[in-house]
Design a protein around this motif. Sequence first.
Motif, PDB file in Angstrom:
ATOM      1  N   THR A 194       4.684 -21.913 -24.142  1.00 34.04           N
ATOM      2  CA  THR A 194       4.499 -23.389 -25.430  1.00 34.04           C
ATOM      3  C   THR A 194       2.875 -23.021 -25.722  1.00 34.04           C
ATOM      4  O   THR A 194       2.991 -22.714 -27.213  1.00 34.04           O
ATOM      5  N   ILE A 195       2.137 -22.321 -24.685  1.00 38.20           N
ATOM      6  CA  ILE A 195       0.697 -22.596 -24.380  1.00 38.20           C
ATOM      7  C   ILE A 195       0.092 -21.894 -25.437  1.00 38.20           C
ATOM      8  O   ILE A 195      -0.430 -21.933 -26.514  1.00 38.20           O
ATOM      9  N   GLU A 196       0.859 -21.261 -25.618  1.00 40.23           N
ATOM     10  CA  GLU A 196       0.399 -19.455 -27.019  1.00 40.23           C
ATOM     11  C   GLU A 196       0.476 -19.247 -27.707  1.00 40.23           C
ATOM     12  O   GLU A 196       0.040 -19.034 -28.573  1.00 40.23           O
TER      13      GLU A 196
ATOM     14  N   ILE B 196       4.944 -27.779 -14.647  1.00 40.20           N
ATOM     15  CA  ILE B 196       5.091 -26.696 -14.578  1.00 40.20           C
ATOM     16  C   ILE B 196       5.318 -25.932 -15.342  1.00 40.20           C
ATOM     17  O   ILE B 196       6.022 -26.689 -16.248  1.00 40.20           O
ATOM     18  N   LEU B 197       4.027 -25.254 -15.573  1.00 38.43           N
ATOM     19  CA  LEU B 197       4.020 -24.520 -16.973  1.00 38.43           C
ATOM     20  C   LEU B 197       4.025 -22.941 -17.030  1.00 38.43           C
ATOM     21  O   LEU B 197       3.332 -22.119 -15.716  1.00 38.43           O
ATOM     22  N   SER B 198       4.311 -22.443 -18.168  1.00 38.47           N
ATOM     23  CA  SER B 198       4.631 -21.015 -18.146  1.00 38.47           C
ATOM     24  C   SER B 198       4.278 -20.204 -19.513  1.00 38.47           C
ATOM     25  O   SER B 198       3.707 -21.015 -19.828  1.00 38.47           O
ATOM     26  N   THR B 199       4.303 -19.414 -19.355  1.00 37.68           N
ATOM     27  CA  THR B 199       3.381 -18.392 -20.563  1.00 37.68           C
ATOM     28  C   THR B 199       3.262 -16.836 -20.390  1.00 37.68           C
ATOM     29  O   THR B 199       3.112 -16.147 -19.300  1.00 37.68           O
ATOM     30  N   PRO B 200       3.445 -15.552 -21.140  1.00 31.46           N
ATOM     31  CA  PRO B 200       3.840 -14.519 -21.465  1.00 31.46           C
ATOM     32  C   PRO B 200       1.991 -13.922 -21.232  1.00 31.46           C
ATOM     33  O   PRO B 200       1.446 -14.678 -21.895  1.00 31.46           O
ATOM     34  N   PHE B 201       2.068 -12.858 -20.536  1.00 29.80           N
ATOM     35  CA  PHE B 201       0.912 -12.253 -20.191  1.00 29.80           C
ATOM     36  C   PHE B 201       0.459 -11.697 -21.520  1.00 29.80           C
ATOM     37  O   PHE B 201       1.150 -10.855 -21.642  1.00 29.80           O
TER      38      PHE B 201
ATOM     39  N   CYS C  92      -1.595 -10.190 -30.602  1.00 35.24           N
ATOM     40  CA  CYS C  92      -0.960  -9.103 -29.741  1.00 35.24           C
ATOM     41  C   CYS C  92       0.306  -9.233 -30.522  1.00 35.24           C
ATOM     42  O   CYS C  92       0.597  -9.436 -31.998  1.00 35.24           O
ATOM     43  N   GLY C  93       1.550  -8.344 -30.167  1.00 30.04           N
ATOM     44  CA  GLY C  93       2.413  -7.903 -31.284  1.00 30.04           C
ATOM     45  C   GLY C  93       3.459  -9.012 -31.425  1.00 30.04           C
ATOM     46  O   GLY C  93       4.348  -8.677 -32.084  1.00 30.04           O
ATOM     47  N   SER C  94       3.207 -10.515 -31.584  1.00 33.77           N
ATOM     48  CA  SER C  94       4.110 -11.348 -31.721  1.00 33.77           C
ATOM     49  C   SER C  94       3.501 -12.094 -32.820  1.00 33.77           C
ATOM     50  O   SER C  94       2.858 -12.769 -32.392  1.00 33.77           O
ATOM     51  N   PRO C  95       4.121 -12.398 -34.490  1.00 37.05           N
ATOM     52  CA  PRO C  95       3.965 -13.015 -35.212  1.00 37.05           C
ATOM     53  C   PRO C  95       3.323 -14.208 -34.322  1.00 37.05           C
ATOM     54  O   PRO C  95       3.105 -15.333 -35.114  1.00 37.05           O
ATOM     55  N   PHE C  96       3.946 -14.792 -33.709  1.00 39.10           N
ATOM     56  CA  PHE C  96       4.327 -16.318 -33.352  1.00 39.10           C
ATOM     57  C   PHE C  96       3.411 -16.831 -32.158  1.00 39.10           C
ATOM     58  O   PHE C  96       3.377 -18.466 -32.227  1.00 39.10           O
ATOM     59  N   HIS C  97       2.742 -15.863 -31.583  1.00 36.59           N
ATOM     60  CA  HIS C  97       1.873 -16.272 -30.797  1.00 36.59           C
ATOM     61  C   HIS C  97       0.159 -16.092 -31.336  1.00 36.59           C
ATOM     62  O   HIS C  97       0.219 -15.242 -32.161  1.00 36.59           O
ATOM     63  N   VAL C  98      -0.566 -16.681 -30.666  1.00 40.69           N
ATOM     64  CA  VAL C  98      -1.898 -17.127 -31.184  1.00 40.69           C
ATOM     65  C   VAL C  98      -2.537 -15.918 -30.361  1.00 40.69           C
ATOM     66  O   VAL C  98      -3.204 -15.276 -31.296  1.00 40.69           O
ATOM     67  N   HIS C  99      -2.298 -15.924 -29.368  1.00 37.17           N
ATOM     68  CA  HIS C  99      -2.574 -15.026 -28.556  1.00 37.17           C
ATOM     69  C   HIS C  99      -1.508 -14.666 -26.617  1.00 37.17           C
ATOM     70  O   HIS C  99      -1.066 -16.219 -27.071  1.00 37.17           O
ATOM     71  N   GLN C 100      -1.522 -14.247 -26.212  1.00 37.42           N
ATOM     72  CA  GLN C 100      -1.841 -13.983 -24.849  1.00 37.42           C
ATOM     73  C   GLN C 100      -2.668 -13.974 -23.542  1.00 37.42           C
ATOM     74  O   GLN C 100      -3.621 -13.300 -23.995  1.00 37.42           O
ATOM     75  N   LEU C 101      -2.711 -14.932 -22.859  1.00 32.93           N
ATOM     76  CA  LEU C 101      -3.831 -14.884 -21.971  1.00 32.93           C
ATOM     77  C   LEU C 101      -3.698 -13.545 -20.506  1.00 32.93           C
ATOM     78  O   LEU C 101      -2.665 -13.803 -20.172  1.00 32.93           O
TER      79      LEU C 101
ATOM     80  N   PRO D 291       5.081  -9.517 -16.766  1.00 32.77           N
ATOM     81  CA  PRO D 291       5.071  -9.549 -18.408  1.00 32.77           C
ATOM     82  C   PRO D 291       4.917 -11.513 -18.083  1.00 32.77           C
ATOM     83  O   PRO D 291       4.105 -11.993 -18.697  1.00 32.77           O
ATOM     84  N   LEU D 292       5.167 -12.168 -17.037  1.00 31.66           N
ATOM     85  CA  LEU D 292       4.812 -13.641 -17.573  1.00 31.66           C
ATOM     86  C   LEU D 292       4.492 -14.439 -16.444  1.00 31.66           C
ATOM     87  O   LEU D 292       4.573 -14.276 -14.999  1.00 31.66           O
ATOM     88  N   GLY D 293       3.919 -15.771 -16.001  1.00 30.11           N
ATOM     89  CA  GLY D 293       3.022 -16.568 -15.031  1.00 30.11           C
ATOM     90  C   GLY D 293       3.711 -17.456 -15.057  1.00 30.11           C
ATOM     91  O   GLY D 293       3.968 -18.410 -16.215  1.00 30.11           O
ATOM     92  N   ILE D 294       3.823 -18.473 -13.806  1.00 32.77           N
ATOM     93  CA  ILE D 294       3.834 -19.760 -13.564  1.00 32.77           C
ATOM     94  C   ILE D 294       3.055 -19.806 -13.036  1.00 32.77           C
ATOM     95  O   ILE D 294       2.369 -19.910 -12.536  1.00 32.77           O
TER      96      ILE D 294
END
Length: 206
Positions: free
Chosen positions: A113-115, A138-143, A151-160, A198-201
């Motif tokens: 969500t946060i991305e 419990i929260l997750s995000t792609p790095f 970033c490469g995704s048009p749906f993401h503001v950025h990736q941390l 690629p992902l963190g939790i």
Amino acid sequence: MLEDTGERVIPERMKITNGLLLEHLARYHFASDYVSGRVLDFASGSGYGSHIIAKMCKKKVTEVIGIDIDKAALDYAKKTYYHPLTTYHEGDVTDPQLPDELGQFDSIMSFETIEHVKQEKQFLSNIYNMLKPNGTLILSTPFGEGRGVPCGSPFHVHQLTVPEFKALFGEYASTEFYFQKGVLIEPDSSFNTNKHYPLGIVVCKK
């Protein structure tokens, strides 16, 4: 009709070998060890995750509330993933009124969500304010390349980056970090520098 954006997980429309589906399912199964009481699924999408928690954790969960901004997703969740413990409501994760409207929860989940969120501080503030003392997040995000970097995704503001992600949860009494690749979720203590995660939790205790 619920639109398939290419990023939204709709299990009924996906093959059981789909990597995106499998990693999302893995996170909810992972979360099932930590949730209890009144549970919030923040940005619940098509509702499959809320349903997993309600079904798997029915002996320790009293209520599961799914919140999403997409009315079509909520309508789909209500039709496809009914469970007596679960309700779905329309809402914006950055709405400062949400804590007053929804009250507090024993457990909050928010996956991938946060991305998507420009108002990151308000989003995290809402989570903190809606979590009961001693409650669990419990929260997750792609790095990716970091805050403010396209970033490469048009749906993401950025990736941390990993350090940026870890720096978000200093107000919590305790935090445990995990890294995910596919369905494999490993604790920070076993981090392998030769492997790309690629992902963190994070699992936080207030």
